[in-house]
Design an enzyme around this catalytic site. Structure first.
Site, PDB file in Angstrom:
ATOM      1  N   TYR A 146      -0.748  -4.652 -11.430  1.00 12.58           N
ATOM      2  CA  TYR A 146      -1.306  -4.428 -12.877  1.00 12.58           C
ATOM      3  C   TYR A 146      -0.802  -5.380 -13.898  1.00 12.58           C
ATOM      4  O   TYR A 146      -1.269  -5.343 -14.929  1.00 12.58           O
ATOM      5  CB  TYR A 146      -0.703  -3.091 -13.173  1.00 12.58           C
ATOM      6  N   ASP A 251       1.450   4.838  -8.768  1.00 12.98           N
ATOM      7  CA  ASP A 251       0.309   5.371  -9.559  1.00 12.98           C
ATOM      8  C   ASP A 251      -0.563   6.481  -8.720  1.00 12.98           C
ATOM      9  O   ASP A 251      -0.705   7.471  -9.106  1.00 12.98           O
ATOM     10  CB  ASP A 251      -0.557   4.254 -10.137  1.00 12.98           C
ATOM     11  N   ASP A 255       0.137  10.899  -8.626  1.00 15.95           N
ATOM     12  CA  ASP A 255      -0.827  11.748  -9.026  1.00 15.95           C
ATOM     13  C   ASP A 255      -1.278  12.868  -7.768  1.00 15.95           C
ATOM     14  O   ASP A 255      -1.610  14.075  -8.142  1.00 15.95           O
ATOM     15  CB  ASP A 255      -2.127  11.047  -9.413  1.00 15.95           C
TER      16      ASP A 255
END
Ligand code: NAD
Length: 366
Positions: A146, A251, A255
């Site tokens: 990222y 990430d 979730d």
């Protein structure tokens, strides 16, 4: 103990849920003899309205001068709020990214804990859930894919996009140490997740994690490939204590892990740097659809305050007291609307309460 806490109430339900977390902290202070002092910090939409920017330099300085920061949530309705007509760097979320960067918050912690009383919200089978599960995802937050170089260009007449994934050994070492430190406060097991059968960055990850592990002889550790981890999270989540992983894998896996616990209103989180400082916030957003109605679930923010006590102030007993008070309130059948039984499920012994009442009930049981 004297604790100086920066408080970002923020937007939407933020002020409502932060008020309840402060109420619970004050009760802890009274019972255990600590003095929690709060300084309000403007960030997000409320800062845009007051100052024209989502986070001022003064606000950053106030955060830096605090021992820890407790946050509600920021942002508004992204379709209708005038904040989202501004340039991207002036929108509410830009304030949070700037704060994370200014404070060097490289380690993100997200617990996934299944409360016995909320088992119905878990999409997994009863035999998989067993006695429930309790894991912590430790995700690297400021490196990897990222933050790497990216570009889209035409190569030999074909549009081609490139994203570069880079980690250096220092970035891996500091997050690995954090992961093992957290494991020492829990069940002393680390599962380090990578894709070392394919990626060089993962092979370096694995090598550095093994070096760090030598300093923690009490902690058992294992390596797991990310694709296997994604499967194991739904096949046998009980096996995990601390999952330590890089930015993108974390990430996705965090979730997945949070999904198996039920409501967003229950999920706390922490972002830490290499000191005791941390930013503690619920995983959910500002929920503009329910803001001002007095129905938001304050538990994720209250549990974030418990994480603050544990990780920034080393007040483990006090953090346990908050977590046990939350369990007790759920056991007694109190629920905010988001964690009420669904249609077709029994409502026997269940009482629906609003935000303030939920905060009162938890504070009373600390
Ligand atoms: P959201 O998390 O705010 O809401 C999603 C759904 O979950 C809504 O139905 C909401 O009512 C519900 N919900 C969330 N928290 C709840 C709580 N404590 N109690 C009961 N129900 C709850 O996500 P969204 O609607 O996609 O985003 C709204 C705004 O929040 C956007 O501006 C977004 O950018 C921002 N946001 C901020 C943060 C943050 O402050 N760190 C994180 C995520 C989203």
């Amino acid at each position: 103990m004297e604790c100086q806490i920066g408080v970002i109430s923020g937007d939407g339900i933020g002020p409502e849920i932060v008020t309840e977390a402060k109420k619970v902290l004050d009760q802890v202070g009274k019972k255990y003899g600590h003095n929690f002092r709060y300084t309000e910090i403007l960030m997000g939409g409320c800062s845009i309205d007051a100052t024209g920017v989502p986070l001022t330099d003064d606000a950053i300085e106030t955060a830096k001068a605090s021992d820890a920061v407790l946050m509600g949530s920021i942002g508004g309705n992204t379709s209708t709020s005038p904040w989202y007509k501004l340039a991207p760097e002036l929108r509410p979320e830009a304030g949070l990214l700037k704060l994370r960067k200014s404070l060097n918050l490289f380690a993100n912690l997200r617990p996934a804990y299944l409360y016995e009383e909320l088992k119905e919200a878990c999409p997994l089978r009863d035999d998989i859930i067993g006695d429930g599960f309790d894991m912590m995802i430790m995700r690297e937050l400021t490196g990897g894919l990222y933050f790497g170089e990216r570009k889209t260009e035409e190569v030999d007449g074909v549009v081609t996009a490139t994203d570069i994934l880079t980690y250096n050994e220092n970035e891996i070492r500091r997050i690995a140490k954090r992961g093992f430190d957290i494991a020492m406060k829990r069940c002393k097991k680390v599962t380090s997740v990578d894709k070392a059968n394919v990626l060089d960055s993962s092979r370096l990850w694995r090598k550095v994690v093994e070096e760090v592990a030598k300093d923690y002889p009490e902690v058992t550790y294992e390596h797991m490939l990310v694709d296997n981890c994604a499967m194991q999270l739904v096949k046998d989540p009980k096996q995990f204590d601390v999952i330590l992983t890089e930015n993108m894998f974390g990430d996705i896996l965090s979730d997945e892990a949070s999904m198996v616990t039920g409501s967003i209103g229950m999920l706390s989180s922490a972002s830490l740097n290499d000191t005791k400082f941390g930013l503690y916030e619920p995983s959910g957003g500002s929920a503009p659809d329910i803001a001002g109605k007095g129905i938001a679930n304050p538990i994720a923010t209250i549990l974030s305050a418990a994480m603050m006590l544990r990780y920034s102030f080393d007040l483990d007993k006090e953090a346990d007291a908050i977590e046990n008070a939350v369990k007790q309130v759920l056991k007694e059948g109190y629920r905010t609307i988001d964690i009420m039984p669904q249609a077709g499920e029994s409502k026997d012994g269940i009482t629906q309460v609003g935000t303030v009442k939920m905060g009162d009930l938890i504070a009373e049981r600390v």
